[in-house]
Design an enzyme around this catalytic site. Structure first.
Site, short mmCIF file in Angstrom:
data_model
loop_
_atom_site.label_atom_id
_atom_site.label_comp_id
_atom_site.label_asym_id
_atom_site.label_seq_id
_atom_site.Cartn_x
_atom_site.Cartn_y
_atom_site.Cartn_z
N HIS A 202 0.85 -1.18 0.00
CA HIS A 202 0.00 0.00 0.00
C HIS A 202 0.89 1.25 0.00
CE1 HIS A 202 -2.98 -2.76 2.18
NE2 HIS A 202 -3.55 -2.47 1.02
N HIS A 350 4.73 -0.95 4.57
CA HIS A 350 5.40 -2.16 5.06
C HIS A 350 4.43 -3.34 5.04
CE1 HIS A 350 8.80 0.35 6.07
NE2 HIS A 350 7.99 1.14 6.74
N HIS A 351 3.67 -3.44 3.93
CA HIS A 351 2.72 -4.53 3.71
C HIS A 351 3.07 -5.28 2.43
CE1 HIS A 351 -0.56 -1.89 5.87
NE2 HIS A 351 0.29 -2.43 6.73
N PRO A 352 4.30 -5.75 2.24
CA PRO A 352 4.66 -6.39 0.97
C PRO A 352 3.95 -7.73 0.78
CG PRO A 352 6.43 -6.68 2.54
CD PRO A 352 5.45 -5.74 3.19
#
Length: 414
Positions: A202, A350-352
């Site tokens: 995101h 930090h949502h890979p």
């Protein structure tokens, strides 16, 4: 600590991408199994699982202003993001129990680690290669305390190393794009071009205001409420999110006053990046290219999202708190100026996810049963298998993948 599953349309989109059995109706039982929620609708919520999320009982007054302001600005209010209406504005359920974060390890691992003779946990270990024989994965080679050793599987190996290290491990083992592996001098075991592709996150841009009076310290995680909406009303579910923080939050290259609050705007992106190997050395970090803002539609939605944040901030419930706009700044009004702000204001959530994407097409890495295409005895079960990121933080959805993976393995062998 935010515990939001995602909208039903997020998972229904997976089935449209070839992931049979991953529609919302199919994954809902796994979400229910994960949790214990008292007094909630039993159709949507569970009452016997290890996770115990709950909404904040003593929220920050600025978080309350966000909920009231969004309603005043015309957004619907939801009483349960994880229930029947998973969009609009509302309170986060938080993975916080007795004042401490409840991690997946707290819920699942720590209660059983001392009493399961068939479970061994090795810390300080790093996997560097899967052991493959005649088209089947039979084990994993890893280093620990400077020594290389191997572990072998009676049934199968499950890779759960995340959206960066899962594709890294597959590629080091000869599973990936054949031409790229050959260029690095790695033997090609299985040509799976999608490994390491489809990376996305995101992208987040912050709108920050100085407060007119001291902001009280929070009891929780500084992000107690948010809102979800659709950039186009014809869409089946929300693709935009605004997370409110009663502290300044922005790219580290920017600056905001300490007594500030933040509207963090993000989107479900169309842009895709990559995770690539730079050498055949297992200790070499991979090259990560998130490729943010490479698609015009992502830029346009974030530019519009800045104005949505400003509209909510201008609503009456914020009047007693709202000082000057710090970021991007009151003079950044024209769409071209907002685009320029995105260039240096966008950062990761930090949502890979997505680098071992599930599906049936040529770029899919795993099948709907999470088995790697073309190989036996090997599954991937983590956020890397998401073909498309959910509209919220992916932690609960990743835990759901783990629940379903366990069920798939159990039904296969037992």
């Amino acid at each position: 600590m935010v515990f939001l599953r995602g909208h039903a349309a997020d998972f229904n989109a997976w089935t449209e991408m070839g992931c049979t059995g991953w529609d919302y109706a199919s994954v809902l039982p796994y979400f229910r199994w994960m949790e214990t929620i008292e007094g909630a609708d039993p159709f949507f919520r569970g009452d016997g699982g290890p996770m115990r999320p709950a909404v904040p009982t003593d929220p920050n007054p600025l978080s309350e202003a966000l909920v009231d302001a969004a309603v005043a600005a015309g957004f619907a209010r939801t009483g349960d993001f994880n229930g029947a209406f998973a969009e609009g504005v509302g309170w986060h359920e938080l993975a916080v129990v007795d004042g401490r974060r409840q991690s997946a390890a707290d819920a699942y691992l720590h209660p059983i680690i001392a009493r399961r003779p068939n479970l061994t946990v090795l810390t300080g270990a790093r996997a560097h290669r899967l052991i493959l024989k005649q088209g089947r994965c039979v084990g994993v080679a890893f280093t620990r305390d400077g020594h290389t050793t191997s572990a072998y599987a009676d049934y199968e190996v499950v890779v759960s190393a995340g959206a960066v290290d899962s594709p890294r491990l597959l590629m080091l083992s000869g599973i990936g794009d054949a031409s790229e592996l050959e260029h690095l001098g790695l033997p090609v075991v299985q040509d799976v071009p999608g490994v390491g592709r489809n990376l996305h996150d995101h992208p987040v841009v912050s709108v920050v205001y100085e407060a007119t009076k001291p902001i009280p310290s929070g009891w929780y995680n500084q992000a107690e409420a948010s809102m979800l909406w659709r950039s186009d009303p014809r869409m089946p579910g929300p693709d935009m999110r605004l997370v409110f923080l009663h502290v300044p939050s922005h790219r580290p290259t920017l600056h905001a006053l300490a007594n500030s609050f933040t509207f963090a705007v993000s989107t479900v992106p169309q842009a895709r990046g990559t995770v690539r190997l730079v050498s055949d050395d297992p200790s070499a970090p991979p090259m990560i290219d998130p490729n943010y803002l490479a698609v015009e539609a992502d830029v346009r939605r974030l530019v519009d999202g800045i104005e949505v944040a400003r509209t909510v901030a201008a609503a009456e419930p914020f009047a007693v708190w709202r000082g000057g706009e710090v970021l991007p700044g009151a003079d950044v009004r024209h769409p071209a100026a907002r685009r320029e702000y995105l260039r240096w204001g966008v950062g990761p959530a930090h949502h890979p996810v997505g680098t071992c994407a599930m599906g049936t097409g040529p770029d899919a890495v795993v099948a709907p049963d999470l088995r790697v295409h073309g190989l036996d005895g090997l599954r991937v079960a983590d956020a890397s298998v998401m073909p498309r990121i959910v509209s919220v933080g992916p932690n609960p959805a990743t835990m759901m993948i783990g629940e379903k993976a366990a069920d798939l393995i159990r039904t296969t062998y037992f």
